[in-house]
Design a protein around this motif. Structure first.
Motif, PDB file in Angstrom:
ATOM      1  N   TRP A  43       0.820  -1.214   0.000  1.00 10.61           N
ATOM      2  CA  TRP A  43       0.000   0.000   0.000  1.00 10.61           C
ATOM      3  C   TRP A  43       0.848   1.255   0.000  1.00 10.61           C
ATOM      4  N   GLY A  44       2.071   1.142   0.450  1.00 14.72           N
ATOM      5  CA  GLY A  44       2.921   2.325   0.529  1.00 14.72           C
ATOM      6  C   GLY A  44       3.714   2.599  -0.733  1.00 14.72           C
ATOM      7  N   GLY A  45       3.518   1.807  -1.766  1.00 11.40           N
ATOM      8  CA  GLY A  45       4.271   2.019  -2.998  1.00 11.40           C
ATOM      9  C   GLY A  45       5.345   0.965  -3.161  1.00 11.40           C
ATOM     10  N   GLY A  46       6.208   1.144  -4.106  1.00 10.10           N
ATOM     11  CA  GLY A  46       7.243   0.170  -4.371  1.00 10.10           C
ATOM     12  C   GLY A  46       6.857  -0.778  -5.484  1.00 10.10           C
ATOM     13  N   THR A  47       7.776  -1.624  -5.832  1.00  7.60           N
ATOM     14  CA  THR A  47       7.577  -2.518  -6.968  1.00  7.60           C
ATOM     15  C   THR A  47       6.775  -3.746  -6.557  1.00  7.60           C
ATOM     16  N   PRO A  48       5.715  -4.061  -7.271  1.00  7.74           N
ATOM     17  CA  PRO A  48       4.982  -5.294  -6.965  1.00  7.74           C
ATOM     18  C   PRO A  48       5.845  -6.518  -7.227  1.00  7.74           C
ATOM     19  N   ARG A  49       5.434  -7.618  -6.667  1.00 11.34           N
ATOM     20  CA  ARG A  49       6.144  -8.879  -6.871  1.00 11.34           C
ATOM     21  C   ARG A  49       5.212  -9.854  -7.572  1.00 11.34           C
ATOM     22  N   TYR A  50       5.805 -10.674  -8.426  1.00 13.19           N
ATOM     23  CA  TYR A  50       5.040 -11.654  -9.184  1.00 13.19           C
ATOM     24  C   TYR A  50       5.741 -12.998  -9.153  1.00 13.19           C
ATOM     25  N   ASP A  51       4.947 -14.045  -9.227  1.00 11.63           N
ATOM     26  CA  ASP A  51       5.539 -15.348  -9.474  1.00 11.63           C
ATOM     27  C   ASP A  51       5.980 -15.388 -10.937  1.00 11.63           C
ATOM     28  N   ASP A  52       7.036 -16.129 -11.195  1.00  6.84           N
ATOM     29  CA  ASP A  52       7.556 -16.200 -12.560  1.00  6.84           C
ATOM     30  C   ASP A  52       6.521 -16.710 -13.552  1.00  6.84           C
ATOM     31  N   SER A  53       5.623 -17.549 -13.097  1.00  8.32           N
ATOM     32  CA  SER A  53       4.644 -18.154 -14.004  1.00  8.32           C
ATOM     33  C   SER A  53       3.629 -17.148 -14.551  1.00  8.32           C
ATOM     34  N   VAL A  54       3.516 -15.990 -13.900  1.00  7.19           N
ATOM     35  CA  VAL A  54       2.521 -15.002 -14.333  1.00  7.19           C
ATOM     36  C   VAL A  54       3.145 -13.695 -14.795  1.00  7.19           C
ATOM     37  N   LYS A  55       4.445 -13.570 -14.668  1.00  3.93           N
ATOM     38  CA  LYS A  55       5.109 -12.329 -15.081  1.00  3.93           C
ATOM     39  C   LYS A  55       4.844 -12.042 -16.550  1.00  3.93           C
ATOM     40  N   GLY A  56       4.521 -10.786 -16.833  1.00  2.00           N
ATOM     41  CA  GLY A  56       4.240 -10.403 -18.209  1.00  2.00           C
ATOM     42  C   GLY A  56       2.805 -10.654 -18.639  1.00  2.00           C
ATOM     43  N   ARG A  57       2.062 -11.423 -17.837  1.00  2.00           N
ATOM     44  CA  ARG A  57       0.666 -11.721 -18.178  1.00  2.00           C
ATOM     45  C   ARG A  57      -0.303 -11.126 -17.162  1.00  2.00           C
ATOM     46  N   PHE A  58       0.075 -11.117 -15.903  1.00  2.31           N
ATOM     47  CA  PHE A  58      -0.782 -10.612 -14.836  1.00  2.31           C
ATOM     48  C   PHE A  58      -0.238  -9.280 -14.335  1.00  2.31           C
ATOM     49  N   THR A  59      -1.163  -8.415 -13.929  1.00  2.00           N
ATOM     50  CA  THR A  59      -0.773  -7.134 -13.340  1.00  2.00           C
ATOM     51  C   THR A  59      -1.591  -6.904 -12.074  1.00  2.00           C
ATOM     52  N   ILE A  60      -0.895  -6.631 -10.973  1.00  3.55           N
ATOM     53  CA  ILE A  60      -1.574  -6.300  -9.723  1.00  3.55           C
ATOM     54  C   ILE A  60      -1.539  -4.789  -9.556  1.00  3.55           C
ATOM     55  N   SER A  61      -2.647  -4.239  -9.092  1.00  6.56           N
ATOM     56  CA  SER A  61      -2.723  -2.797  -8.880  1.00  6.56           C
ATOM     57  C   SER A  61      -3.647  -2.516  -7.703  1.00  6.56           C
ATOM     58  N   ARG A  62      -3.649  -1.278  -7.256  1.00  7.75           N
ATOM     59  CA  ARG A  62      -4.477  -0.946  -6.088  1.00  7.75           C
ATOM     60  C   ARG A  62      -5.168   0.388  -6.303  1.00  7.75           C
ATOM     61  N   ASP A  63      -6.265   0.552  -5.621  1.00  9.65           N
ATOM     62  CA  ASP A  63      -6.985   1.816  -5.561  1.00  9.65           C
ATOM     63  C   ASP A  63      -7.023   2.204  -4.101  1.00  9.65           C
TER      64      ASP A  63
END
Length: 125
Positions: free
Chosen positions: A53-73
């Motif tokens: 919630w404070g910012g910074g780079t999200p983390r992804y599992d390798d299996s979803v990198k480039g396909r999934f995007t996490i974001s927040r409101d």
């Protein structure tokens, strides 16, 4: 009482897209981490993506990198998981989780205190 509610699951054909939403309520949210995990039939629960919630780079599992995007409101205290180029291996129950304790953005389910009930995603070939 903390509540986490997922929405947006469903069925899609391979190559398609879905967007999951996770709404959190029940307390003042600050300096927390939110994540998505998933569990396929007969398999262990696995990490998908996490965001602070404070910012910074999200983390992804390798299996979803480039396909999934996490974001927040931040205003709505909602986390999204945009899932593109879905394939049958993405079929699982997806869980949203919140970590209120740890300083780092963790990929480990033990770090997360609060969990939603899960939402089904089915990708057909």
């Amino acid at each position: 009482q903390v509540q986490i509610i997922e929405s947006g699951g469903g069925s899609v054909q391979a190559g398609g897209s879905l967007r999951l939403s996770c709404a959190a309520s029940g307390r003042t949210w600050s300096n927390i981490h939110m994540a998505w995990f998933r569990q396929a039939p007969g398999k262990e629960r696995e990490f998908v993506a996490a965001i602070s919630w404070g910012g910074g780079t999200p983390r992804y599992d390798d299996s979803v990198k480039g396909r999934f995007t996490i974001s927040r409101d931040n205003a709505e205290i909602t986390v999204y998981l945009q899932m593109n180029s879905l394939n049958p291996e993405d079929t699982a129950v997806y869980y949203c989780a919140a970590d209120l304790r740890t300083a780092i953005l963790s990929k480990t389910s033990d770090a997360y205190d609060y969990w939603g009930q899960g939402i089904q995603v089915i990708v057909s070939s």
